[in-house]
Design an enzyme around this catalytic site. Structure first.
Site, PDB file in Angstrom:
ATOM      1  N   ASP A  15      28.824   7.674  42.410  1.00 14.72           N
ATOM      2  CA  ASP A  15      27.635   6.829  42.315  1.00 14.72           C
ATOM      3  C   ASP A  15      27.563   5.991  43.577  1.00 14.72           C
ATOM      4  O   ASP A  15      28.577   5.453  44.038  1.00 14.72           O
ATOM      5  CB  ASP A  15      27.707   5.921  41.087  1.00 14.72           C
ATOM      6  CG  ASP A  15      26.442   5.091  40.932  1.00 14.72           C
ATOM      7  OD1 ASP A  15      25.461   5.613  40.368  1.00 14.72           O
ATOM      8  OD2 ASP A  15      26.431   3.928  41.377  1.00 14.72           O
ATOM      9  N   MET A  28      23.836   2.910  52.901  1.00  7.80           N
ATOM     10  CA  MET A  28      24.636   2.975  51.679  1.00  7.80           C
ATOM     11  C   MET A  28      25.561   1.760  51.733  1.00  7.80           C
ATOM     12  O   MET A  28      26.350   1.610  52.664  1.00  7.80           O
ATOM     13  CB  MET A  28      25.439   4.273  51.626  1.00  7.80           C
ATOM     14  CG  MET A  28      26.317   4.399  50.393  1.00  7.80           C
ATOM     15  SD  MET A  28      26.982   6.083  50.160  1.00  7.80           S
ATOM     16  CE  MET A  28      28.195   6.172  51.489  1.00  7.80           C
ATOM     17  N   HIS A 174      25.402  -0.880  37.463  1.00  9.45           N
ATOM     18  CA  HIS A 174      24.974  -0.782  38.859  1.00  9.45           C
ATOM     19  C   HIS A 174      26.059  -1.253  39.818  1.00  9.45           C
ATOM     20  O   HIS A 174      25.784  -1.495  41.000  1.00  9.45           O
ATOM     21  CB  HIS A 174      23.657  -1.518  39.115  1.00  9.45           C
ATOM     22  CG  HIS A 174      22.489  -0.858  38.442  1.00  9.45           C
ATOM     23  ND1 HIS A 174      21.989   0.363  38.839  1.00  9.45           N
ATOM     24  CD2 HIS A 174      21.747  -1.240  37.369  1.00  9.45           C
ATOM     25  CE1 HIS A 174      20.981   0.698  38.058  1.00  9.45           C
ATOM     26  NE2 HIS A 174      20.827  -0.242  37.157  1.00  9.45           N
ATOM     27  N   ASP A 179      29.772   2.703  37.335  1.00  9.97           N
ATOM     28  CA  ASP A 179      28.818   3.752  36.983  1.00  9.97           C
ATOM     29  C   ASP A 179      29.384   5.139  37.235  1.00  9.97           C
ATOM     30  O   ASP A 179      29.074   6.086  36.505  1.00  9.97           O
ATOM     31  CB  ASP A 179      27.514   3.556  37.751  1.00  9.97           C
ATOM     32  CG  ASP A 179      26.785   2.285  37.321  1.00  9.97           C
ATOM     33  OD1 ASP A 179      27.218   1.664  36.337  1.00  9.97           O
ATOM     34  OD2 ASP A 179      25.787   1.921  37.976  1.00  9.97           O
TER      35      ASP A 179
END
Length: 321
Positions: A15, A28, A174, A179
């Site tokens: 994730d 990212m 999140h 996750d």
């Protein structure tokens, strides 16, 4: 020549959290990974998703960001600029971790959905080091896996419609590692899941005859217009929801199908195509992730019968103009 045995696959749930929609212009900012399980031929063995994990928070690579995307992760971008890991170092550490945990097997990234996470992960692996331990296509989308096993359209492959036994009891926070662990459990549950066959009592009745002014369907007396759904059907009374040729089939006619858990709906437009469909009717179905087909009645019957053999489908059929 003897056939080579395929290497086992090691599924790694990944994730990512990002501050924008695509890598390059945006960053990212964190990613987490958890070993979900190992597949050797037809055998799948689930792993403890908390045992083999990886997590990094990354220094942003550009000054661009979307505030709404950044807010999802709850991470402080200013802190990441100061303290986040260098992407090249983090990706090198991640490659080494993947190769260590997947020794003797082919690593496969899996995500829910994989499209977003794989786009960032693969871009970062190639941009910062030029090498991916997953190759260029070693990813598996859990949404597609569920849709295929459950025999539902991809848009209907959402957690809210999955059987409860497939879902992890962990919260989706999140936080990338939380996750990834949650989705590792979903991956293993999906791999081990054998969906029940469609029971005859739940199957939508096939239409066995169509001619002008007459429709015959399994288990029902012949009639002119029909509303068909999983487990049965009834004559279609246009006055119930105020259907008229113009503007056409209103949203009220299809809401019953959603309560019955259909995965597809077929709407016929009459033998001469004079029956319309109100645009909001299509919006209601598509918003619910239901596959929609609209055709003149002969074509609609062909589509419906094909879908009804394998899945839960609803249909509205008008046998005259």
């Amino acid at each position: 020549m003897a056939a080579r045995n395929a290497r086992p696959s090691l599924y790694i749930s990944v994730d990512i959290e990002a501050d924008g929609p695509i890598p390059g212009p945006y960053s990212m900012i964190s990613f987490g990974a958890s070993v979900a399980g190992r597949q050797d031929g037809a055998s799948y063995t689930a792993a403890d998703p908390e045992r083999l994990t990886f997590y990094r928070e990354l220094r942003p690579i550009s000054e661009e960001f979307v505030p709404e995307a950044l807010a999802v992760s709850g991470l402080d971008r200013d802190r990441l600029v100061r303290e986040g890991a260098d992407p090249a170092v983090a990706m090198a550490e991640f490659r080494a971790w993947v190769r260590e945990v997947s020794a003797g097997a082919q690593p496969v990234m899996c995500g829910y959905p994989a499209s977003f996470d794989w786009t960032f992960l693969y871009w970062y692996l190639i941009r910062f080091g030029g090498d991916s331990p997953f190759g260029h296509s070693g990813c598996l989308d859990m949404k597609t896996l569920y849709a295929t096993k459950a025999r539902v359209p991809l848009r209907a492959a959402v957690k809210g419609r999955m059987p409860r036994e497939l879902l992890s009891r962990r919260r989706h926070t999140h936080h990338a590692l939380d996750d990834a662990i949650e989705q590792a459990e979903l991956m293993s549950n999906l791999m081990l899941w054998a969906p029940p066959p469609v029971a005859a009592a739940d199957r939508s009745p096939l239409i066995t005859h169509l001619s002008w002014g007459r429709i015959e369907a399994e288990g029902l007396a012949p009639g002119k217009d029909f509303k068909l759904y999983p487990g049965g059907g009834r004559p279609w009374d246009w006055s119930e929801h105020g259907t008229r040729h113009d503007p056409g089939i209103p949203p009220g006619e299809v809401r019953e199908f959603l309560d019955l858990g259909v995965t597809a709906v077929v709407l016929s437009r009459g033998m001469e195509g004079r029956l319309g469909v109100v645009p909001q009717t299509l919006e209601v179905l598509r918003a619910a992730g239901v596959e929609v087909h609209v055709a003149e009645t002969t074509g609609a019957v062909e589509i419906y019968n094909r879908l009804a053999r394998d899945g839960r489908v609803g249909g509205l059929f008008h046998s005259t103009c």
